[in-house]
Write a protein that holds these residues in place. Structure first.
Motif, mmCIF file in Angstrom:
data_model
loop_
_atom_site.group_PDB
_atom_site.id
_atom_site.type_symbol
_atom_site.label_atom_id
_atom_site.label_comp_id
_atom_site.label_asym_id
_atom_site.label_seq_id
_atom_site.Cartn_x
_atom_site.Cartn_y
_atom_site.Cartn_z
ATOM 1 N N ALA A 172 0.852 -1.192 0.000
ATOM 2 C CA ALA A 172 0.000 0.000 0.000
ATOM 3 C C ALA A 172 0.887 1.240 0.000
ATOM 4 O O ALA A 172 2.111 1.157 -0.030
ATOM 5 N N GLY A 173 0.261 2.402 0.045
ATOM 6 C CA GLY A 173 0.999 3.653 -0.034
ATOM 7 C C GLY A 173 1.246 4.046 -1.475
ATOM 8 O O GLY A 173 0.668 3.466 -2.411
ATOM 9 N N ASP A 174 2.113 5.040 -1.685
ATOM 10 C CA ASP A 174 2.390 5.512 -3.041
ATOM 11 C C ASP A 174 2.900 4.393 -3.944
ATOM 12 O O ASP A 174 2.547 4.333 -5.126
ATOM 13 N N MET A 175 3.728 3.508 -3.384
ATOM 14 C CA MET A 175 4.266 2.405 -4.184
ATOM 15 C C MET A 175 3.167 1.412 -4.560
ATOM 16 O O MET A 175 3.175 0.857 -5.661
ATOM 17 N N GLY A 176 2.228 1.181 -3.657
ATOM 18 C CA GLY A 176 1.114 0.288 -3.951
ATOM 19 C C GLY A 176 0.232 0.845 -5.052
ATOM 20 O O GLY A 176 -0.222 0.097 -5.938
ATOM 21 N N VAL A 177 -0.016 2.148 -5.001
ATOM 22 C CA VAL A 177 -0.817 2.795 -6.044
ATOM 23 C C VAL A 177 -0.081 2.741 -7.376
ATOM 24 O O VAL A 177 -0.683 2.491 -8.433
ATOM 25 N N ALA A 178 1.246 2.967 -7.344
ATOM 26 C CA ALA A 178 2.047 2.902 -8.576
ATOM 27 C C ALA A 178 2.007 1.503 -9.179
ATOM 28 O O ALA A 178 1.959 1.345 -10.403
ATOM 29 N N LEU A 179 2.004 0.483 -8.311
ATOM 30 C CA LEU A 179 1.920 -0.896 -8.800
ATOM 31 C C LEU A 179 0.588 -1.138 -9.505
ATOM 32 O O LEU A 179 0.546 -1.702 -10.609
ATOM 33 N N PHE A 180 -0.505 -0.716 -8.884
ATOM 34 C CA PHE A 180 -1.836 -0.896 -9.477
ATOM 35 C C PHE A 180 -1.928 -0.165 -10.817
ATOM 36 O O PHE A 180 -2.378 -0.728 -11.822
ATOM 37 N N ASP A 181 -1.475 1.086 -10.833
ATOM 38 C CA ASP A 181 -1.549 1.879 -12.064
ATOM 39 C C ASP A 181 -0.662 1.287 -13.150
ATOM 40 O O ASP A 181 -1.051 1.229 -14.329
ATOM 41 N N GLY A 182 0.544 0.836 -12.752
ATOM 42 C CA GLY A 182 1.470 0.285 -13.732
ATOM 43 C C GLY A 182 0.954 -0.993 -14.359
ATOM 44 O O GLY A 182 1.047 -1.185 -15.581
ATOM 45 N N LEU A 183 0.403 -1.879 -13.543
ATOM 46 C CA LEU A 183 -0.151 -3.126 -14.072
ATOM 47 C C LEU A 183 -1.344 -2.842 -14.982
ATOM 48 O O LEU A 183 -1.557 -3.541 -15.980
ATOM 49 N N ARG B 31 10.308 0.294 -10.434
ATOM 50 C CA ARG B 31 9.866 1.331 -11.368
ATOM 51 C C ARG B 31 9.893 0.811 -12.811
ATOM 52 O O ARG B 31 9.030 1.161 -13.622
ATOM 53 N N GLU B 32 10.882 -0.021 -13.106
ATOM 54 C CA GLU B 32 10.930 -0.618 -14.449
ATOM 55 C C GLU B 32 9.762 -1.584 -14.640
ATOM 56 O O GLU B 32 9.178 -1.661 -15.728
ATOM 57 N N LEU B 33 9.411 -2.296 -13.575
ATOM 58 C CA LEU B 33 8.289 -3.246 -13.640
ATOM 59 C C LEU B 33 6.981 -2.539 -13.937
ATOM 60 O O LEU B 33 6.170 -3.000 -14.753
ATOM 61 N N VAL B 34 6.758 -1.408 -13.287
ATOM 62 C CA VAL B 34 5.486 -0.693 -13.452
ATOM 63 C C VAL B 34 5.525 0.315 -14.605
ATOM 64 O O VAL B 34 4.536 1.002 -14.861
ATOM 65 N N GLY B 35 6.689 0.413 -15.266
ATOM 66 C CA GLY B 35 6.788 1.326 -16.402
ATOM 67 C C GLY B 35 6.803 2.773 -16.004
ATOM 68 O O GLY B 35 6.320 3.646 -16.750
#
Length: 226
Positions: free
Chosen positions: A118-129, A221-225
Motif C-alpha cells: 500500500a501507499g504511493d508504491m502500492g498505487v504505482a503498482l496498481f496503475d502500472g499493471l 519502477r521498471e516493472l510498473v513502467g
C-alpha cells in the motif's frame, strides 16, 4: 435501518479510539498478544482484554493460542479494506491525529496493508499493471488479463496454487493516504512476497513500513513502467 446488516454495531466496534488503535496495529498482518495491543492502544492490559472480548464477540478479530500465549489477528482482509476506507475518509475531512513524526512519510510511501503493498508504491503498482494491461478493471472488479497470467508465471508466482484458495485473486483496495486504489487479493500478496524474495524490499521491524533498496526501487519502477 430496520432490515439488513447491522452496520451501526460494526461501526461502534471499529470506532472506539482504543479499539481503533488495536485494529490499526493488526493491519500489518502480524498476530499480536493482548499485552502488545494494550501498548498500542495506550490502555491497561485489563482494559485491552475487555476491548478484545468485544471485538472477538463481534467477529472482528480471531484469537489464536500457541503455547502459553494467546495471539489476535483480524478476521479477514475485508476488515482491512473497511479500515482503509475509514482512514481515507478521516484524512479527507481533516480528522487526523495530532501526533506526527518521521515515520509518516515512510508509511505514505510504502507500507503493508494486511499482506499486500500500500501507499504511493502500492498505487504505482496498481496503475502500472493497469497501463501494461496486465490487470483490467470493470463492473465485476479487478482481474488478470491473459497477458497478466503470462507475466505472473514469468515473475515466479504460482497462480494455480493461488486459485486453490477461496480468497479472490485480485481485489481493489482504496488507499487511505493516496486516495487511489492499490492491489489486494492473493495475487497482490504474492507480488509483495516476491519483492521480498528478490531482495527489492524488506519490512521494517515492528512496523508496517516497507523499505525498498535503491536497486529494488529501480527494478520496481521498471516493472510498473514508471
Amino acid at each position: 435501518m430496520k432490515e439488513g446488516p447491522d452496520i451501526a454495531r460494526v461501526a461502534a466496534l471499529l470506532g472506539d479510539p482504543a479499539r481503533a488503535n488495536m485494529l490499526t496495529a493488526l493491519m500489518g498482518g502480524k498476530a499480536l498478544t493482548a499485552t502488545e495491543l494494550a501498548q498500542e492502544a495506550g490502555v491497561t492490559p485489563q482494559t485491552a482484554s475487555s476491548h478484545l472480548a468485544k471485538l472477538e464477540a463481534g467477529q472482528i478479530v480471531i484469537p489464536r493460542k500457541q503455547g502459553r500465549h494467546r495471539y489476535f489477528t483480524l478476521s479477514g482482509p475485508d476488515i482491512v479494506e473497511a479500515l482503509e476506507v475509514m482512514m481515507g475518509i478521516a484524512n479527507r475531512v481533516g480528522h487526523n491525529r495530532v501526533r506526527t513524526g518521521p515515520k509518516d512519510p515512510e508509511l505514505r510511501h510504502a507500507r503493508v496493508c494486511y499482506d499486500h503493498l500500500a501507499g504511493d508504491m502500492g498505487v504505482a503498482l496498481f496503475d502500472g499493471l493497469s497501463k501494461r494491461k496486465l490487470i483490467k478493471t470493470d463492473l465485476n472488479g479487478v482481474a488478470l488479463t491473459d497477458a497478466g497470467v503470462d507475466f505472473a508465471n514469468g515473475f515466479g508466482i504460482d497462480l494455480d496454487g493461488l486459485r486453490q484458495n477461496r480468497r479472490p485473486l485480485c481485489r481493489e483496495c482504496l488507499d487511505w493516504s493516496a486516495r487511489q486504489s492499490h492491489l489486494a487479493g492473493s495475487f497482490g500478496a504474492a507480488l509483495l512476497d516476491r519483492f521480498y524474495d528478490l531482495g527489492w524490499a524488506r519490512r521494517m521491524t515492528e512496523s508496517r513500513i516497507v523499505q525498498f533498496s535503491p536497486k529494488g526501487e529501480k527494478a520496481f519502477r521498471e516493472l510498473v513502467g514508471d
